[in-house]
Design an enzyme around this catalytic site. Structure first.
Site, PDB file in Angstrom:
ATOM      1  N   ALA A  11       0.839  -1.189   0.000  1.00 56.55           N
ATOM      2  CA  ALA A  11       0.000   0.000   0.000  1.00 56.55           C
ATOM      3  C   ALA A  11       0.876   1.242   0.000  1.00 56.55           C
ATOM      4  O   ALA A  11       1.400   1.650   1.040  1.00 56.55           O
ATOM      5  CB  ALA A  11      -0.921  -0.016   1.228  1.00 56.55           C
ATOM      6  N   LEU A  15      -0.441   4.307  -5.227  1.00 62.11           N
ATOM      7  CA  LEU A  15      -0.939   3.048  -5.765  1.00 62.11           C
ATOM      8  C   LEU A  15      -0.923   1.956  -4.708  1.00 62.11           C
ATOM      9  O   LEU A  15      -0.104   1.995  -3.774  1.00 62.11           O
ATOM     10  CB  LEU A  15      -0.077   2.604  -6.950  1.00 62.11           C
ATOM     11  CG  LEU A  15      -0.026   3.524  -8.172  1.00 62.11           C
ATOM     12  CD1 LEU A  15       1.013   3.025  -9.160  1.00 62.11           C
ATOM     13  CD2 LEU A  15      -1.389   3.616  -8.831  1.00 62.11           C
ATOM     14  N   GLU A  75       8.344  -2.100   5.077  1.00 59.55           N
ATOM     15  CA  GLU A  75       8.374  -1.851   3.636  1.00 59.55           C
ATOM     16  C   GLU A  75       9.730  -2.183   3.009  1.00 59.55           C
ATOM     17  O   GLU A  75       9.801  -2.854   1.978  1.00 59.55           O
ATOM     18  CB  GLU A  75       8.018  -0.389   3.365  1.00 59.55           C
ATOM     19  CG  GLU A  75       8.034  -0.015   1.886  1.00 59.55           C
ATOM     20  CD  GLU A  75       7.676   1.431   1.660  1.00 59.55           C
ATOM     21  OE1 GLU A  75       7.588   1.833   0.484  1.00 59.55           O
ATOM     22  OE2 GLU A  75       7.487   2.174   2.659  1.00 59.55           O
ATOM     23  N   THR A 104       7.281   7.788  -5.028  1.00 58.02           N
ATOM     24  CA  THR A 104       7.029   9.206  -4.821  1.00 58.02           C
ATOM     25  C   THR A 104       8.354   9.929  -4.609  1.00 58.02           C
ATOM     26  O   THR A 104       8.596  11.006  -5.147  1.00 58.02           O
ATOM     27  CB  THR A 104       6.106   9.410  -3.610  1.00 58.02           C
ATOM     28  OG1 THR A 104       4.895   8.669  -3.819  1.00 58.02           O
ATOM     29  CG2 THR A 104       5.763  10.869  -3.429  1.00 58.02           C
ATOM     30  N   GLY A 127       6.669  11.898  -7.306  1.00 56.75           N
ATOM     31  CA  GLY A 127       6.025  13.059  -6.710  1.00 56.75           C
ATOM     32  C   GLY A 127       6.643  14.360  -7.186  1.00 56.75           C
ATOM     33  O   GLY A 127       5.933  15.350  -7.442  1.00 56.75           O
ATOM     34  N   SER A 230       6.903   1.958  -9.567  1.00 60.58           N
ATOM     35  CA  SER A 230       5.764   2.251 -10.425  1.00 60.58           C
ATOM     36  C   SER A 230       6.022   3.465 -11.309  1.00 60.58           C
ATOM     37  O   SER A 230       5.600   3.509 -12.467  1.00 60.58           O
ATOM     38  CB  SER A 230       4.510   2.485  -9.574  1.00 60.58           C
ATOM     39  OG  SER A 230       4.174   1.335  -8.841  1.00 60.58           O
TER      40      SER A 230
END
Length: 294
Positions: A11, A15, A75, A104, A127, A230
């Protein structure tokens, strides 16, 4: 739903990535946050908590929509674990490397078969791309930003080494960037197209990420820099920047198939009831992977 069904969830800030394990096969799915809650609500209703593991910056936020028995995983640990397995199937001869995860922002890790260490980070990533693109051009649509950056030219905005050493041979390759956006300031009477501005933004982000990654690779004695994320998977210009600029820094760029799912894959691997030998077989047959619908 078969009893072997397992789900790893990553998470992120923008995305939510999911990797499903079912009947010896891997399935991948990527959702924007506004759609993710519906899917997670479905998982909460239909799966036992022991079948799920969640990781990522938004893991605690989504926790309330999942069974309380759902596992959580750090993570960085999940990302490196998943990337290690993807590397084992795609580049089995490489035993240690630098993992650069462009999201990001960007997180940089040293990874080997026996350990992983977060070595550095930089506040430039997807980002930054979205924020600067909006501030300079007013564009919010991501696909439009990507398309424009591919059409644009940086030559009217960035100063290169050759621009500084005019008429003589420079001490380093002349096509390298000496200063991002500096030519735009020096020639402020010139109008710069939107596409050129988007190309310059992407170039600055890509070169900065590569530079830091190469320095970390040198520090750890690695030749290979593995880029995932991503932002990278959906931005062909940024990927091109990493592919072209990394060799200029003396390192070898690699891109993992399904690398953006490394975090979700690492979370999945920690769940009980998965046959590790079958999982390894699935890693080597990722052409079987597909999207899954409920």
């Amino acid at each position: 739903m078969d009893t072997s069904f397992r789900v790893g969830i990553d998470a992120g800030g923008t995305l939510v990535k999911l990797v499903y394990w079912s009947d010896g096969r891997l399935f991948f799915r990527k959702l924007v946050n506004r759609d993710a809650l519906n899917v997670l609500e479905h998982l909460r209703r239909d799966l036992e908590g022991k079948h799920l593991c969640i990781t990522g910056g938004k893991a605690d936020y989504y926790w309330q929509h999942l069974p309380p028995e759902t596992k959580k995983m750090a993570e960085f640990e999940a990302t490196c674990l998943g990337a290690r397995e993807l590397m084992a199937s795609q580049h089995p001869d490489i035993s240690s490397w630098i993992l650069t995860n462009i999201g990001t922002g960007t997180s940089i890790h040293y990874v080997s078969q026996g350990e992983s260490v977060r070595a550095a980070g930089i506040g430039l990533g997807g980002g930054t791309l979205m924020g600067l693109a909006y501030l300079l051009t007013g564009i919010r649509d991501y696909d439009e930003i990507v398309a424009g950056s591919l059409r644009g030219q940086r030559s009217s905005i960035d100063i290169t080494v050759q621009d500084i050493y005019q008429g003589i041979t420079p001490p380093i390759p002349g096509h390298l960037t000496a200063s991002n956006f500096a030519k735009a300031w020096a020639q402020d009477e010139e109008e710069h197209s939107t596409d050129d501005q988007l190309a310059a933004i992407t170039g600055m982000i890509g070169e900065s990420i590569v530079t830091i990654s190469a320095q970390v690779a040198e520090q750890y004695g690695c030749q290979d820099v593995v880029y995932i994320g991503s932002t990278l998977s959906s931005h062909s210009h940024l990927k091109q920047m990493c592919a072209e600029y990394t060799p200029n820094r003396g390192k070898n760029p690699l891109f993992l198939h399904y690398g953006e799912f490394s975090g979700a894959l690492g979370a999945l691997m920690t769940l009980p009831g998965i046959d590790q030998s079958r999982l390894r077989q699935a890693f080597t047959s990722l052409n079987q992977a597909t999207n899954i619908d409920f």
